[in-house]
Design a protein around this motif. Structure first.
Motif, PDB file in Angstrom:
ATOM      1  N   GLU A 143      40.825  40.251  52.698  1.00 34.12           N
ATOM      2  CA  GLU A 143      40.255  40.207  51.412  1.00 34.12           C
ATOM      3  C   GLU A 143      40.580  41.615  50.746  1.00 34.12           C
ATOM      4  OE1 GLU A 143      35.887  40.839  49.063  1.00 34.12           O
ATOM      5  OE2 GLU A 143      36.038  40.602  51.372  1.00 34.12           O
ATOM      6  N   PHE A 144      40.353  42.858  51.658  1.00 34.73           N
ATOM      7  CA  PHE A 144      40.754  44.225  51.308  1.00 34.73           C
ATOM      8  C   PHE A 144      42.050  44.382  51.046  1.00 34.73           C
ATOM      9  CE2 PHE A 144      36.358  45.258  52.719  1.00 34.73           C
ATOM     10  CZ  PHE A 144      35.788  45.455  51.554  1.00 34.73           C
ATOM     11  N   SER A 145      43.016  43.970  52.033  1.00 34.92           N
ATOM     12  CA  SER A 145      44.475  43.830  51.844  1.00 34.92           C
ATOM     13  C   SER A 145      44.974  43.271  50.559  1.00 34.92           C
ATOM     14  CB  SER A 145      45.060  43.236  53.055  1.00 34.92           C
ATOM     15  OG  SER A 145      44.967  43.668  54.306  1.00 34.92           O
ATOM     16  N   ALA A 146      44.605  42.157  50.147  1.00 30.37           N
ATOM     17  CA  ALA A 146      44.516  41.732  48.837  1.00 30.37           C
ATOM     18  C   ALA A 146      44.505  42.631  47.867  1.00 30.37           C
ATOM     19  CB  ALA A 146      44.268  40.223  49.052  1.00 30.37           C
ATOM     20  N   LEU A 147      43.124  43.114  47.806  1.00 33.45           N
ATOM     21  CA  LEU A 147      42.777  44.012  46.631  1.00 33.45           C
ATOM     22  C   LEU A 147      43.332  45.067  46.425  1.00 33.45           C
ATOM     23  CD1 LEU A 147      38.766  43.378  47.162  1.00 33.45           C
ATOM     24  CD2 LEU A 147      39.918  42.669  45.212  1.00 33.45           C
ATOM     25  N   PHE A 148      43.882  45.636  47.526  1.00 34.45           N
ATOM     26  CA  PHE A 148      44.544  47.213  47.330  1.00 34.45           C
ATOM     27  C   PHE A 148      45.986  46.864  46.984  1.00 34.45           C
ATOM     28  CE2 PHE A 148      40.970  48.498  50.419  1.00 34.45           C
ATOM     29  CZ  PHE A 148      39.979  48.824  49.181  1.00 34.45           C
ATOM     30  N   ALA A 149      46.574  45.670  47.664  1.00 31.70           N
ATOM     31  CA  ALA A 149      47.829  45.220  47.105  1.00 31.70           C
ATOM     32  C   ALA A 149      47.943  45.036  45.788  1.00 31.70           C
ATOM     33  CB  ALA A 149      48.337  44.280  47.998  1.00 31.70           C
ATOM     34  N   GLY A 150      46.648  44.371  44.938  1.00 32.99           N
ATOM     35  CA  GLY A 150      46.964  43.963  43.720  1.00 32.99           C
ATOM     36  C   GLY A 150      47.175  45.305  42.603  1.00 32.99           C
ATOM     37  N   SER A 151      47.532  44.971  41.436  1.00 33.12           N
ATOM     38  CA  SER A 151      47.463  45.986  40.494  1.00 33.12           C
ATOM     39  C   SER A 151      45.940  46.650  39.768  1.00 33.12           C
ATOM     40  CB  SER A 151      48.171  45.702  39.415  1.00 33.12           C
ATOM     41  OG  SER A 151      47.843  44.852  38.699  1.00 33.12           O
ATOM     42  N   ARG A 152      45.083  45.857  40.031  1.00 35.59           N
ATOM     43  CA  ARG A 152      43.993  46.220  39.325  1.00 35.59           C
ATOM     44  C   ARG A 152      43.243  47.374  39.783  1.00 35.59           C
ATOM     45  NH1 ARG A 152      38.244  42.584  39.038  1.00 35.59           N
ATOM     46  NH2 ARG A 152      37.262  43.976  37.456  1.00 35.59           N
ATOM     47  N   TRP A 153      43.338  47.709  41.055  1.00 36.18           N
ATOM     48  CA  TRP A 153      42.692  49.012  41.581  1.00 36.18           C
ATOM     49  C   TRP A 153      43.853  49.961  42.052  1.00 36.18           C
ATOM     50  CZ3 TRP A 153      38.125  48.366  40.221  1.00 36.18           C
ATOM     51  CH2 TRP A 153      37.521  46.897  40.126  1.00 36.18           C
ATOM     52  N   GLY A 154      45.058  49.634  41.336  1.00 38.50           N
ATOM     53  CA  GLY A 154      46.299  50.582  41.642  1.00 38.50           C
ATOM     54  C   GLY A 154      46.009  52.209  41.443  1.00 38.50           C
ATOM     55  N   ASP A 155      45.050  52.481  40.361  1.00 36.98           N
ATOM     56  CA  ASP A 155      44.995  53.630  39.952  1.00 36.98           C
ATOM     57  C   ASP A 155      43.978  54.619  40.784  1.00 36.98           C
ATOM     58  OD1 ASP A 155      46.476  53.281  37.896  1.00 36.98           O
ATOM     59  OD2 ASP A 155      44.976  53.177  36.629  1.00 36.98           O
ATOM     60  N   VAL A 156      43.277  53.967  41.703  1.00 32.54           N
ATOM     61  CA  VAL A 156      42.397  54.576  42.680  1.00 32.54           C
ATOM     62  C   VAL A 156      43.082  54.650  43.807  1.00 32.54           C
ATOM     63  CG1 VAL A 156      39.885  54.532  43.788  1.00 32.54           C
ATOM     64  CG2 VAL A 156      40.462  53.517  41.516  1.00 32.54           C
ATOM     65  N   PRO A 157      43.019  56.165  44.342  1.00 31.73           N
ATOM     66  CA  PRO A 157      43.666  56.136  45.661  1.00 31.73           C
ATOM     67  C   PRO A 157      42.894  55.594  46.669  1.00 31.73           C
ATOM     68  CG  PRO A 157      43.653  58.356  44.291  1.00 31.73           C
ATOM     69  CD  PRO A 157      42.847  57.285  43.695  1.00 31.73           C
ATOM     70  N   VAL A 158      43.597  55.000  47.623  1.00 34.03           N
ATOM     71  CA  VAL A 158      43.003  54.369  48.674  1.00 34.03           C
ATOM     72  C   VAL A 158      43.522  54.904  50.133  1.00 34.03           C
ATOM     73  CG1 VAL A 158      42.549  52.115  50.168  1.00 34.03           C
ATOM     74  CG2 VAL A 158      42.645  52.036  47.741  1.00 34.03           C
ATOM     75  N   THR A 159      42.514  55.307  50.957  1.00 36.69           N
ATOM     76  CA  THR A 159      42.892  56.199  51.987  1.00 36.69           C
ATOM     77  C   THR A 159      42.581  54.885  53.183  1.00 36.69           C
ATOM     78  OG1 THR A 159      42.594  58.224  51.426  1.00 36.69           O
ATOM     79  CG2 THR A 159      42.525  57.928  53.870  1.00 36.69           C
ATOM     80  N   VAL A 160      43.245  54.432  53.959  1.00 39.69           N
ATOM     81  CA  VAL A 160      42.948  53.469  55.158  1.00 39.69           C
ATOM     82  C   VAL A 160      42.986  54.362  56.484  1.00 39.69           C
ATOM     83  CG1 VAL A 160      43.820  51.465  56.470  1.00 39.69           C
ATOM     84  CG2 VAL A 160      44.431  51.876  54.002  1.00 39.69           C
ATOM     85  N   LEU A 161      41.726  54.138  56.971  1.00 43.02           N
ATOM     86  CA  LEU A 161      41.241  54.779  58.279  1.00 43.02           C
ATOM     87  C   LEU A 161      41.208  53.664  59.121  1.00 43.02           C
ATOM     88  CD1 LEU A 161      38.597  57.072  56.919  1.00 43.02           C
ATOM     89  CD2 LEU A 161      40.879  57.633  57.211  1.00 43.02           C
ATOM     90  N   ARG A 162      42.081  53.769  60.355  1.00 42.58           N
ATOM     91  CA  ARG A 162      42.360  52.655  61.238  1.00 42.58           C
ATOM     92  C   ARG A 162      41.694  52.594  62.496  1.00 42.58           C
ATOM     93  NH1 ARG A 162      45.232  49.400  58.554  1.00 42.58           N
ATOM     94  NH2 ARG A 162      47.102  49.921  57.299  1.00 42.58           N
ATOM     95  N   SER A 163      40.861  53.910  62.594  1.00 38.62           N
ATOM     96  CA  SER A 163      40.201  54.217  63.815  1.00 38.62           C
ATOM     97  C   SER A 163      39.128  55.177  63.549  1.00 38.62           C
ATOM     98  CB  SER A 163      41.082  54.633  64.980  1.00 38.62           C
ATOM     99  OG  SER A 163      41.353  55.958  64.840  1.00 38.62           O
ATOM    100  N   PRO A 164      38.048  55.269  64.500  1.00 33.34           N
ATOM    101  CA  PRO A 164      37.031  56.276  64.280  1.00 33.34           C
ATOM    102  C   PRO A 164      37.639  57.668  64.483  1.00 33.34           C
ATOM    103  CG  PRO A 164      36.220  54.724  65.791  1.00 33.34           C
ATOM    104  CD  PRO A 164      37.587  54.419  65.354  1.00 33.34           C
ATOM    105  N   ARG A 165      38.639  57.845  65.219  1.00 30.00           N
ATOM    106  CA  ARG A 165      39.358  59.200  65.288  1.00 30.00           C
ATOM    107  C   ARG A 165      39.905  59.503  63.932  1.00 30.00           C
ATOM    108  NH1 ARG A 165      42.499  59.213  70.100  1.00 30.00           N
ATOM    109  NH2 ARG A 165      40.729  59.672  71.079  1.00 30.00           N
TER     110      ARG A 165
END
Length: 192
Positions: A143-165
């Motif tokens: 769901e989030f992969s699709a949302l962030f790949a779409g243009s609707r939220w493209g103006d909001v910077p998304v930071t992906v954190l892949r681990s607690p570190r």
């Protein structure tokens, strides 16, 4: 990236509330936990319209850190966001965290949003958090992969954190980024 209005998303048990609480404290911003607005005592869901009104009021300000995945209020929160943090942790990490958190809450009889988790609900009900993680982790990732790949939220910077570190590193690097920017804005505002 501005951290004036931050949304923290991720699957249940990933640590959204913990990260959002810490981030809000460091940024001196209000922390808005969508679960706290959504749940009534007895694990009863708030009326959808009252939930939306509560969220609308909570994000009306200029600064906040919101955590939660509620699609039904995304249209109220995300368009106002200046940054989105996605906790995209691997399943074993999230499941282990959810399991430990649930056991801890049951043993300590912790009250969360006016409710108390029980062994019966946590482990024998399909709505228990560990089982919820099993059922939704992969779905939430897609769901989030699709949302962030779409243009609707493209103006909001998304930071992906892949681990607690990664999340810890993000917080450690925060003073050098947003805190310095906020200090410069405060000095500029004081001079006007």
């Amino acid at each position: 990236m501005s951290l004036d209005r931050v949304v923290v998303v991720g699957t249940s048990g990933s640590g959204k509330s913990t990260l959002a609480r810490e981030l809000a404290q460091r940024l001196d911003s209000p922390h808005v936990e969508l679960d706290a607005i959504h749940w009534l005592p007895g694990w009863v869901e708030k009326d959808p319209e009252k939930f939306r009104l509560g969220v609308r009021d909570a994000v009306a300000g200029d600064r906040w850190v919101v955590d939660g995945n509620y699609a039904r209020v995304r249209d109220l929160v995300w368009p106002r966001a200046t940054a989105i943090l996605w906790l995209d942790y691997r399943f074993p990490i999230v499941f282990w965290r959810a399991l430990l958190r649930t056991v801890s809450r049951v043993v300590r009889r912790e009250v969360v949003h006016g409710n108390r988790e029980s062994l019966r609900v946590a482990f024998l009900s399909r709505y228990g958090i560990p089982w919820w993680v099993v059922r939704t982790h992969r779905k939430r990732h897609r769901e989030f992969s699709a949302l962030f790949a779409g243009s609707r939220w493209g103006d909001v910077p998304v930071t992906v954190l892949r681990s607690p570190r990664d999340a810890e590193r993000f917080l450690v690097e925060l003073p050098a980024t947003d805190m310095a920017r906020r200090a410069a804005v405060a000095v500029t505002d004081a001079g006007t």
